[in-house]
Motif scaffolding. Sequence first.
Motif, PDB file in Angstrom:
ATOM      1  N   ILE A 156      -5.938  -5.934   2.219  1.00  0.00           N
ATOM      2  CA  ILE A 156      -6.675  -4.707   2.519  1.00  0.00           C
ATOM      3  C   ILE A 156      -6.324  -3.631   1.484  1.00  0.00           C
ATOM      4  O   ILE A 156      -5.334  -3.756   0.766  1.00  0.00           O
ATOM      5  N   ILE A 157      -7.164  -2.610   1.446  1.00  0.00           N
ATOM      6  CA  ILE A 157      -6.852  -1.442   0.616  1.00  0.00           C
ATOM      7  C   ILE A 157      -6.390  -0.335   1.554  1.00  0.00           C
ATOM      8  O   ILE A 157      -7.035  -0.059   2.569  1.00  0.00           O
ATOM      9  N   LEU A 158      -5.252   0.271   1.226  1.00  0.00           N
ATOM     10  CA  LEU A 158      -4.753   1.389   2.024  1.00  0.00           C
ATOM     11  C   LEU A 158      -4.804   2.663   1.192  1.00  0.00           C
ATOM     12  O   LEU A 158      -4.473   2.645  -0.003  1.00  0.00           O
ATOM     13  N   TYR A 159      -5.218   3.745   1.833  1.00  0.00           N
ATOM     14  CA  TYR A 159      -5.171   5.049   1.178  1.00  0.00           C
ATOM     15  C   TYR A 159      -3.735   5.548   1.266  1.00  0.00           C
ATOM     16  O   TYR A 159      -3.197   5.707   2.379  1.00  0.00           O
ATOM     17  N   THR A 160      -3.086   5.726   0.119  1.00  0.00           N
ATOM     18  CA  THR A 160      -1.656   6.065   0.108  1.00  0.00           C
ATOM     19  C   THR A 160      -1.397   7.273  -0.809  1.00  0.00           C
ATOM     20  O   THR A 160      -0.801   7.132  -1.867  1.00  0.00           O
ATOM     21  N   PRO A 161      -1.851   8.460  -0.405  1.00  0.00           N
ATOM     22  CA  PRO A 161      -1.640   9.638  -1.250  1.00  0.00           C
ATOM     23  C   PRO A 161      -0.175  10.055  -1.281  1.00  0.00           C
ATOM     24  O   PRO A 161       0.637   9.558  -0.505  1.00  0.00           O
ATOM     25  N   GLY A 162       0.138  11.001  -2.145  1.00  0.00           N
ATOM     26  CA  GLY A 162       1.504  11.517  -2.226  1.00  0.00           C
ATOM     27  C   GLY A 162       1.894  11.699  -3.680  1.00  0.00           C
ATOM     28  O   GLY A 162       2.227  12.792  -4.124  1.00  0.00           O
ATOM     29  N   HIS A 163       1.827  10.611  -4.449  1.00  0.00           N
ATOM     30  CA  HIS A 163       2.025  10.746  -5.901  1.00  0.00           C
ATOM     31  C   HIS A 163       0.828  11.510  -6.469  1.00  0.00           C
ATOM     32  O   HIS A 163       0.980  12.417  -7.285  1.00  0.00           O
ATOM     33  N   THR A 164      -0.373  11.124  -6.025  1.00  0.00           N
ATOM     34  CA  THR A 164      -1.595  11.883  -6.309  1.00  0.00           C
ATOM     35  C   THR A 164      -2.448  11.839  -5.046  1.00  0.00           C
ATOM     36  O   THR A 164      -2.204  11.020  -4.159  1.00  0.00           O
ATOM     37  N   GLU A 165      -3.449  12.682  -4.983  1.00  0.00           N
ATOM     38  CA  GLU A 165      -4.293  12.683  -3.781  1.00  0.00           C
ATOM     39  C   GLU A 165      -5.306  11.538  -3.783  1.00  0.00           C
ATOM     40  O   GLU A 165      -5.944  11.281  -2.761  1.00  0.00           O
ATOM     41  N   ASP A 166      -5.451  10.848  -4.913  1.00  0.00           N
ATOM     42  CA  ASP A 166      -6.444   9.759  -4.981  1.00  0.00           C
ATOM     43  C   ASP A 166      -5.784   8.376  -4.998  1.00  0.00           C
ATOM     44  O   ASP A 166      -6.421   7.396  -5.385  1.00  0.00           O
ATOM     45  N   SER A 167      -4.533   8.289  -4.575  1.00  0.00           N
ATOM     46  CA  SER A 167      -3.801   7.009  -4.698  1.00  0.00           C
ATOM     47  C   SER A 167      -4.205   5.994  -3.631  1.00  0.00           C
ATOM     48  O   SER A 167      -4.243   6.306  -2.435  1.00  0.00           O
ATOM     49  N   ILE A 168      -4.469   4.779  -4.077  1.00  0.00           N
ATOM     50  CA  ILE A 168      -4.718   3.667  -3.154  1.00  0.00           C
ATOM     51  C   ILE A 168      -3.787   2.503  -3.496  1.00  0.00           C
ATOM     52  O   ILE A 168      -3.328   2.375  -4.628  1.00  0.00           O
ATOM     53  N   SER A 169      -3.509   1.685  -2.487  1.00  0.00           N
ATOM     54  CA  SER A 169      -2.647   0.516  -2.662  1.00  0.00           C
ATOM     55  C   SER A 169      -3.366  -0.731  -2.179  1.00  0.00           C
ATOM     56  O   SER A 169      -4.233  -0.658  -1.305  1.00  0.00           O
ATOM     57  N   VAL A 170      -2.962  -1.862  -2.745  1.00  0.00           N
ATOM     58  CA  VAL A 170      -3.477  -3.159  -2.291  1.00  0.00           C
ATOM     59  C   VAL A 170      -2.365  -3.834  -1.507  1.00  0.00           C
ATOM     60  O   VAL A 170      -1.256  -4.011  -2.027  1.00  0.00           O
ATOM     61  N   LEU A 171      -2.646  -4.183  -0.253  1.00  0.00           N
ATOM     62  CA  LEU A 171      -1.648  -4.863   0.580  1.00  0.00           C
ATOM     63  C   LEU A 171      -2.179  -6.243   0.954  1.00  0.00           C
ATOM     64  O   LEU A 171      -3.201  -6.371   1.638  1.00  0.00           O
ATOM     65  N   LEU A 172      -1.496  -7.279   0.492  1.00  0.00           N
ATOM     66  CA  LEU A 172      -1.931  -8.648   0.805  1.00  0.00           C
ATOM     67  C   LEU A 172      -1.364  -9.076   2.163  1.00  0.00           C
ATOM     68  O   LEU A 172      -0.373  -8.520   2.646  1.00  0.00           O
ATOM     69  N   SER A 173      -1.990 -10.104   2.737  1.00  0.00           N
ATOM     70  CA  SER A 173      -1.562 -10.521   4.079  1.00  0.00           C
ATOM     71  C   SER A 173      -0.159 -11.131   4.075  1.00  0.00           C
ATOM     72  O   SER A 173       0.484 -11.213   5.116  1.00  0.00           O
ATOM     73  N   ASP A 174       0.335 -11.539   2.892  1.00  0.00           N
ATOM     74  CA  ASP A 174       1.719 -12.054   2.847  1.00  0.00           C
ATOM     75  C   ASP A 174       2.755 -10.937   2.703  1.00  0.00           C
ATOM     76  O   ASP A 174       3.946 -11.200   2.540  1.00  0.00           O
ATOM     77  N   GLY A 175       2.296  -9.683   2.742  1.00  0.00           N
ATOM     78  CA  GLY A 175       3.221  -8.549   2.675  1.00  0.00           C
ATOM     79  C   GLY A 175       3.452  -8.003   1.272  1.00  0.00           C
ATOM     80  O   GLY A 175       4.189  -7.042   1.098  1.00  0.00           O
ATOM     81  N   SER A 176       2.804  -8.597   0.258  1.00  0.00           N
ATOM     82  CA  SER A 176       2.929  -8.057  -1.101  1.00  0.00           C
ATOM     83  C   SER A 176       2.101  -6.788  -1.198  1.00  0.00           C
ATOM     84  O   SER A 176       0.915  -6.795  -0.866  1.00  0.00           O
ATOM     85  N   ALA A 177       2.738  -5.701  -1.653  1.00  0.00           N
ATOM     86  CA  ALA A 177       2.040  -4.413  -1.733  1.00  0.00           C
ATOM     87  C   ALA A 177       2.067  -3.899  -3.171  1.00  0.00           C
ATOM     88  O   ALA A 177       3.135  -3.688  -3.742  1.00  0.00           O
ATOM     89  N   PHE A 178       0.882  -3.738  -3.740  1.00  0.00           N
ATOM     90  CA  PHE A 178       0.737  -3.240  -5.111  1.00  0.00           C
ATOM     91  C   PHE A 178       0.382  -1.760  -4.986  1.00  0.00           C
ATOM     92  O   PHE A 178      -0.734  -1.415  -4.608  1.00  0.00           O
ATOM     93  N   VAL A 179       1.365  -0.906  -5.261  1.00  0.00           N
ATOM     94  CA  VAL A 179       1.265   0.481  -4.798  1.00  0.00           C
ATOM     95  C   VAL A 179       1.053   1.515  -5.900  1.00  0.00           C
ATOM     96  O   VAL A 179       1.043   2.713  -5.609  1.00  0.00           O
ATOM     97  N   GLY A 180       0.876   1.080  -7.130  1.00  0.00           N
ATOM     98  CA  GLY A 180       0.696   2.059  -8.206  1.00  0.00           C
ATOM     99  C   GLY A 180       1.903   2.956  -8.321  1.00  0.00           C
ATOM    100  O   GLY A 180       3.019   2.481  -8.523  1.00  0.00           O
ATOM    101  N   GLY A 181       1.711   4.268  -8.127  1.00  0.00           N
ATOM    102  CA  GLY A 181       2.802   5.224  -8.326  1.00  0.00           C
ATOM    103  C   GLY A 181       3.362   5.806  -7.042  1.00  0.00           C
ATOM    104  O   GLY A 181       4.220   6.681  -7.087  1.00  0.00           O
ATOM    105  N   VAL A 182       2.901   5.328  -5.886  1.00  0.00           N
ATOM    106  CA  VAL A 182       3.369   5.947  -4.642  1.00  0.00           C
ATOM    107  C   VAL A 182       4.824   5.571  -4.322  1.00  0.00           C
ATOM    108  O   VAL A 182       5.518   6.273  -3.598  1.00  0.00           O
ATOM    109  N   ALA A 183       5.275   4.498  -4.920  1.00  0.00           N
ATOM    110  CA  ALA A 183       6.707   4.166  -4.937  1.00  0.00           C
ATOM    111  C   ALA A 183       6.954   3.486  -6.278  1.00  0.00           C
ATOM    112  O   ALA A 183       6.080   2.785  -6.787  1.00  0.00           O
TER     113      ALA A 183
END
Length: 238
Positions: A156-183
């Motif tokens: 799924i795609i999650l809206y994950t602001p904080g680093h920027t207001e337009d930040s999104i992350s990709v979370l796979l069903s196996d728990g892998s999270a591709f988060v850009g700059g939010v962490a």
Amino acid sequence: MNNVDIRRKARKDYFCVRISVINCFLLKARDGYLLIDTGYPGGYRQFIKGLKKIEIDISEIKYILLTHHHFDHTGLAAQLLKDTGAKLIVHKASIPLLEKGVTKMGRGVNLLIKIVMSAFSFFSVGAYSPVTICEEDYIVDGDDADLLKEIGIDGIILYTPGHTEDSISVLLSDGSAFVGGVAVNFIITPYHIIIDDIDDVHNSWERLIKHGAKTIYPAHGKPFGIERLVACKEKRRV
Ligand SMILES: [Zn+2]
Ligand SMILES: [Zn+2]
């Protein structure tokens, strides 16, 4: 390690191409690959070299997701969209910035970073080739539970602001999270050196945790376990 070994080692249907200090990830989709982030302006040769190493042809990139609009993530977007004809996946708030090719920086987390950032803005660092949004592109506004599944990725795609207001992350069903700059995984902290809103960062971490993230794949630094975010959140310190 030869190319075959690299492919065997990366048996999780994702690959990483590093351009300087940024990780660009490729996830296997139904008809090719989803590229997450595109690296710095000027990193084109390094990117192509990295693709060759993992035996992926540029024509196999069918989708490009930008985790946010900062230049180190969007630098090659215009060129790669032209080269591949890929469809773009971005958050709605990225659009006006992408269309101008500008980076809207948040605040530095300490005085030193603030001084460095003002020097950077003096030299106009942060510009990149403007990105044109087409009708076929995917504009995300909040979370999206369906889009990735439609293109053959179990996540799924999650809206994950904080680093920027337009930040999104990709979370796979196996728990892998591709988060850009939010962490990120800088030397001692998962906090980015640039933050738009610290409460949003913590809320985004909370949402990643709630949705079952297990391993964080940051755009900067090596992957790490979710427990590090849990611990930092509890301390609520920058
Ligand atoms: Zn950024
Ligand atoms: Zn970045």
